[in-house]
Design a protein around this motif. Structure first.
Motif, PDB file in Angstrom:
ATOM      1  N   GLY A 756      12.129 -17.268 -11.063  1.00  0.00           N
ATOM      2  CA  GLY A 756      11.306 -16.069 -11.055  1.00  0.00           C
ATOM      3  C   GLY A 756      11.114 -15.500  -9.669  1.00  0.00           C
ATOM      4  N   VAL A 757      10.402 -14.398  -9.641  1.00  0.00           N
ATOM      5  CA  VAL A 757      10.077 -13.708  -8.393  1.00  0.00           C
ATOM      6  C   VAL A 757       8.599 -13.361  -8.402  1.00  0.00           C
ATOM      7  N   GLN A 758       7.922 -13.730  -7.354  1.00  0.00           N
ATOM      8  CA  GLN A 758       6.541 -13.324  -7.137  1.00  0.00           C
ATOM      9  C   GLN A 758       6.533 -12.146  -6.162  1.00  0.00           C
ATOM     10  N   ASN A 759       5.720 -11.144  -6.474  1.00  0.00           N
ATOM     11  CA  ASN A 759       5.659  -9.939  -5.645  1.00  0.00           C
ATOM     12  C   ASN A 759       7.047  -9.286  -5.572  1.00  0.00           C
ATOM     13  N   LEU A 760       7.531  -8.920  -6.738  1.00  0.00           N
ATOM     14  CA  LEU A 760       8.891  -8.410  -6.894  1.00  0.00           C
ATOM     15  C   LEU A 760       9.191  -7.230  -5.970  1.00  0.00           C
ATOM     16  N   PHE A 761       8.226  -6.348  -5.785  1.00  0.00           N
ATOM     17  CA  PHE A 761       8.471  -5.132  -5.007  1.00  0.00           C
ATOM     18  C   PHE A 761       8.023  -5.266  -3.557  1.00  0.00           C
ATOM     19  N   ASP A 762       7.816  -6.518  -3.109  1.00  0.00           N
ATOM     20  CA  ASP A 762       7.616  -6.811  -1.691  1.00  0.00           C
ATOM     21  C   ASP A 762       6.427  -6.041  -1.108  1.00  0.00           C
ATOM     22  N   GLU A 763       5.300  -6.087  -1.831  1.00  0.00           N
ATOM     23  CA  GLU A 763       4.103  -5.383  -1.379  1.00  0.00           C
ATOM     24  C   GLU A 763       3.398  -6.151  -0.248  1.00  0.00           C
ATOM     25  N   TYR A 764       2.864  -5.374   0.691  1.00  0.00           N
ATOM     26  CA  TYR A 764       2.063  -5.918   1.781  1.00  0.00           C
ATOM     27  C   TYR A 764       0.695  -5.221   1.788  1.00  0.00           C
ATOM     28  N   PRO A 765      -0.320  -5.842   2.371  1.00  0.00           N
ATOM     29  CA  PRO A 765      -1.591  -5.120   2.536  1.00  0.00           C
ATOM     30  C   PRO A 765      -1.401  -3.929   3.470  1.00  0.00           C
ATOM     31  N   ASP A 766      -2.360  -3.012   3.434  1.00  0.00           N
ATOM     32  CA  ASP A 766      -2.353  -1.938   4.417  1.00  0.00           C
ATOM     33  C   ASP A 766      -2.412  -2.547   5.816  1.00  0.00           C
ATOM     34  N   LYS A 767      -1.813  -1.845   6.759  1.00  0.00           N
ATOM     35  CA  LYS A 767      -1.863  -2.330   8.137  1.00  0.00           C
ATOM     36  C   LYS A 767      -3.250  -2.107   8.736  1.00  0.00           C
TER      37      LYS A 767
END
Length: 802
Positions: A756-767
């Motif tokens: 599987g993949v966690q955080n598929l769309f490679d999201e990061y918090p706001d800078k």
């Protein structure tokens, strides 16, 4: 403290024909479930057909759901299963990088009681000191319990101090251990982030044996290794002293990725057992416990070559101090259940210990000059907990041909706390060239900080619960506690449920609660080097955390710590359709008086009295544990599930949502010399208490089963939150959706593969705001990121069952 029950029960068998759906909260009956099948869940003595039959909301997370997302940490798996549970990631927060805070319903980590098999679990020796949610608290280390040992987790989202004693203000997490008498499994898991770091592998498993006539002994173990992640920005600052007024040529080739801002690396080993043995006709001996040992490594702030905290002869290019603590947990519980007349009796005793040893590597004590050591034992924190309980219960014929569940009992608990000083070189001043003393990265505990103290308490309780009619169920509990250090407390609880129809029910609870100040909060003391924002620059200061029995606290008239007291209300409804649809909605309000906080720091300029006290203690600033704040937390929990038949397969859809909001009702600080009340609880601490945890969280998941293939997709939402730095800058970080996918295939009866993949769309918090990035190094929030800042992660695992 003592948990109350027997039907805590968690030792009851889960009927296989129930699909106790995870990710959230409801246990759905399958189409083949018999109306006679029952299950007991935390917080109720009555036999219930499902978790939705109780008077309070209970989440049941099964083993399959804990492992479905490929999460390798118990607390992280729970975070993605229960929206109201928060387990943020932190970096450069000293010991909190190794033992992270976790909380329920937006409250402090120490407002949630953790049980194992219905028995109280000891807390970690670590006190969270630096910037994280729950600053000043200590919590049970859920990651010390291997996932492979867990049969299911039950989360009671309701105040329960009258049932289980201190700490159960936000709710109770009960971990039920596996108890098979034969068979087992072994799983190998490996993965890494999209960035190519954070590589980890884990091998864990369990095996069951028959014990005597009808007993069982289940052994579980794990080995888990993880490499660090790093999302630091490049350091643009001058690194070397000028050479004849010009930049040192080494500036051009210096590796400017010199900080470590990300997950710590660690190696974790754990083993747990769970055993029971029938004796005589109606007796049972039981025991469980385990040990874990974790060594982690995380970075502090980089010391540049030109810094006076560096010794150029030792580190010509500067150095990154590495905090490498060793955390160990051990616990053992034994008990005997038997029947005395018409009463069920459960007598048990347990001992738990947590040890946190601060170790520094790649460091130095600049005041020792070129002869300084480069590694240090900076001291050890230890907490011990001893519990003894006798619980008695039975059913008594009651009105309307119903049964009244009656239970009472007594408990004794002793908590102790020790601080052991570090190596002398970790805190002594060697007098070299006026350089700062102490091991860089974390100054060692001095002999003056050493403590070895304890406290004890006795509790007695009585509980009643009854299903008066097929439509109406009620419960009541009363508990009295007497502590050796601050006196006594009485808590009560009332609960009720009315089934309006076969499908629709209303439920409500009202209760009071309390939390005794932990021995960590009462006795912890230390002076260490912390970086404080002064006029936009991070500067090192000798920051003192002083306990309330210290000379500094006495001179400032802070007074002794008192227990926190709470008033909890909840109201909700349950809809259980005949078409596989289930909906629960529960609103709650939790008022807490006299919350214990770790205060903001006082500095010499605040008053002459503070200046004199700090000078005598050898500190630049001071903070204390104080009863300071009254708060009200309001919230809503919603769980919706639906089963579908999709072609030849089955689909389970689930939506879960949690909302919480904390407001400060009043600040009741002691009147101290110099009228410093406002400075003890500043805007930074207000923001941390009320906005550092997302108010909105939830997930939508779909699990599809087709023959041997199981696939799952989950959309997890972490709402906005606000952080504030010491300079008063508030930054709001927006909400984010995190998408996880996985698929598992049952190759044979004994072999299963999953990926599987966690955080598929490679999201990061706001800078972070540029002014709070410390020269562009701290790009993302490093203290309270709800889902971390590692980006995407992919994994694969193989399970062999036997």
């Amino acid at each position: 403290m003592k948990r109350s029950t027997l039907s805590l029960a968690l030792a009851t068998v889960v009927i296989p024909s129930f699909s106790l759906i995870s990710n959230q909260a409801v246990a759905q009956e399958t189409n083949t479930a018999s109306v006679d099948e029952t299950i007991n869940v935390i917080g109720s003595r009555l036999s219930l057909r499902t978790a939705t039959d109780g008077t309070a909301p209970v989440d049941i997370i099964t083993e399959d759901e804990l492992t479905a997302g490929g999460f390798t940490e118990t607390a992280q798996a729970l975070q993605y299963a229960v929206p109201s549970f928060n387990f943020p990631r932190s970096s450069i927060t000293d010991g909190s990088d190794a033992v992270r805070p976790a909380s329920l319903r937006g409250l402090s980590p120490d407002h949630t009681l953790v049980l194992i098999n219905g028995k109280r679990r000891h807390s970690s020796a670590l006190v969270h000191l630096n910037g994280t949610t729950g600053r000043g608290s200590s919590n049970a280390d859920l990651n010390a319990i291997p996932v492979s040992s867990i049969k299911r987790i039950e989360v009671l989202r309701d105040g329960a101090a009258a049932l289980y004693g201190s700490d159960a203000i936000a709710g109770v997490i009960n971990i039920v251990l596996k108890d098979q008498s034969e068979g087992g499994s072994i799983t190998a898991n490996a993965g890494q982030t999209f960035e190519g770091d954070g590589e980890q592998y884990k091998v864990h498993g369990n095996i069951g044996f028959g014990l005597g006539d009808g007993g069982s002994f289940t052994l579980s173990a794990e080995y888990h290794h993880k490499n660090k992640t790093n999302r630091a920005g490049l350091d643009p600052r001058q690194q070397y002293p000028l050479v004849n007024g010009a930049p040192d040529p080494r500036e051009a080739t210096f590796n400017r990725l010199n900080h470590h801002v990300g997950d710590a690396s660690f190696e974790n080993k754990a083993v747990f057992f769970n055993a029971n043995l029938p004796v005589g006709q109606n007796g049972e001996l039981y025991a469980f416990g385990g040990m874990s040992d974790r060594t982690s490594q995380s970075g502090a702030f980089y010391r540049r070559a030109l810094d006076n905290r560096n010794v150029i002869e030792v580190y010509p290019d500067g150095f990154l101090p590495l905090l490498s603590p060793e955390t160990s947990d051990a616990s053992l519980l034994g008990g005997y259940k038997f029947i005395l007349g018409n009463w069920d009796v459960d007598a048990s005793a347990s001992f738990g210990q947590s040890e946190f040893q601060y170790r520094l590597e790649n460091s130095l004590n600049a005041s020792f000059g070129p002869s300084t050591p480069t590694s240090f034992n900076a001291g050890t924190l230890t907490t011990d907990e001893l519990n003894a309980n006798i619980d008695v219960s039975r059913f008594i014929p009651f009105v309307n041909n119903s049964d009244l569940a009656v239970a009472f009992g007594i408990s004794y608990r002793e908590n102790s706390y020790q601080i052991e000083a570090g190596d002398p070189a970790s805190y002594e001043d060697g007098g070299y060239d006026g350089r700062p003393a102490g091991s860089q990265g974390f100054t060692g505990f001095k002999p003056e900080s050493e403590v070895d103290d304890s406290r004890d308490n006795v509790g007695v309780y009585v509980e009643l619960e009854n299903r008066l009619t097929s439509q109406f169920q009620w419960g009541a509990a009363l508990r009295y506690e007497d502590y050796s250090d601050f006196g006594d407390n009485t808590s009560w609880k009332l609960s009720g449920r009315y089934d309006v129809t076969d499908n629709f029910a209303i439920r409500a609870t009202a209760n009071t609660g309390f939390r005794a100040p932990s021995v960590q909060q009462i006795y912890f003391t230390n002076i260490s080097t912390l970086f404080v924002n002064r006029n936009g620059e991070l500067v090192p200061e000798q920051s003192g955390t002083f306990n309330n029995v210290s000379t500094v606290a006495r001179e400032l008239q802070l007074g002794a710590l008192q227990p926190e007291e709470s008033q909890n209300l909840s109201l909700g409804f349950v809809w259980s359709g005949n078409d596989g649809l289930s909906l629960t909605v529960d609103a709650f309000q939790i008022k807490i008086d006299d919350r214990v906080i770790l205060s903001s720091s006082l500095v010499p300029s605040d008053s002459q009295a503070v200046a004199d006290a700090l000078a005598a203690a050898g500190a630049d600033n001071a903070r204390f544990f104080i009863n300071a704040v009254d708060t009200t937390t309001k919230g809503l929990d919603v769980v919706l599930t639906k089963d579908f038949a999709v072609g030849a397969g089955d689909l389970t859809a689930q939506l879960a949502y949690g909302y919480n909001e904390t407001e400060i009702d009043g600040v009741n600080l002691p009147t101290i010399i110099g009228d410093l009340e406002a400075k003890l609880f500043d805007s930074v601490e207000r923001t941390r208490m009320t906005r550092s945890v997302p108010r909105h969280s939830g997930n939508i998941s779909f699990t599809h089963k087709l023959d041997r293939l199981t696939s799952r997709i989950a959309f997890n939402y972490f709402g906005d939150y606000v952080l504030e730095n010491n300079a008063g800058l508030q930054t709001e970080f927006g909400g984010k959706w995190i998408t996880d996918i996985s698929a598992g295939y049952q190759v044979s009866d004994s072999l299963k593969v999953n990926a599987g993949v966690q955080n598929l769309f490679d999201e990061y918090p706001d800078k972070q705001d540029p002014s709070n990035q410390f020269n562009g190094i701290f790009i993302y929030p490093n203290t309270n990121a709800p889902f971390g800042f590692n980006g995407g992660y992919y994994y694969a695992e193989l399970t062999y069952s036997f």
